[in-house]
Design a protein around this motif. Structure first.
Motif: not given
Length: 86
Positions: A12, A73-77, A79-80
């Motif tokens: 975060r 692996d998920i990344e948005q903005g 936050t990962a």
């Protein structure tokens, strides 16, 4: 081989990352009554759609056996989220 450990790491922005280790076997044992009901419902679905229940069970086991080594692996903005199955 069945997966043994699920590792979740959440990064975060402006905060310390969170790491969670989840052992798979105790979770499966706790949820085993639900798993039994799911297997029974899958068997009924196989009968309704005329699919071999033994073949469907074998395919499901192959999918579960192939999970170790999988990473999401998920990344948005800022936050990962990383999920690793071992």
């Amino acid at each position: 081989m069945m997966p043994q450990l699920l590792t979740v790491r959440i990064k975060r922005p402006d905060r310390r990352p969170i790491r969670i280790w989840v052992p798979v076997l105790p979770v499966v044992l706790v949820f085993s009554p639900i798993v039994v009901l799911a297997v029974l419902m899958a068997a009924v679905a196989c009968l309704v759609y005329r699919v071999s229940a033994v073949r469907a069970l074998g395919t499901s086991w192959r999918i579960v056996s192939a999970l170790p080594g999988t990473r999401f692996d998920i990344e948005q903005g800022g936050t990962a989220v990383l999920v690793a199955i071992r």
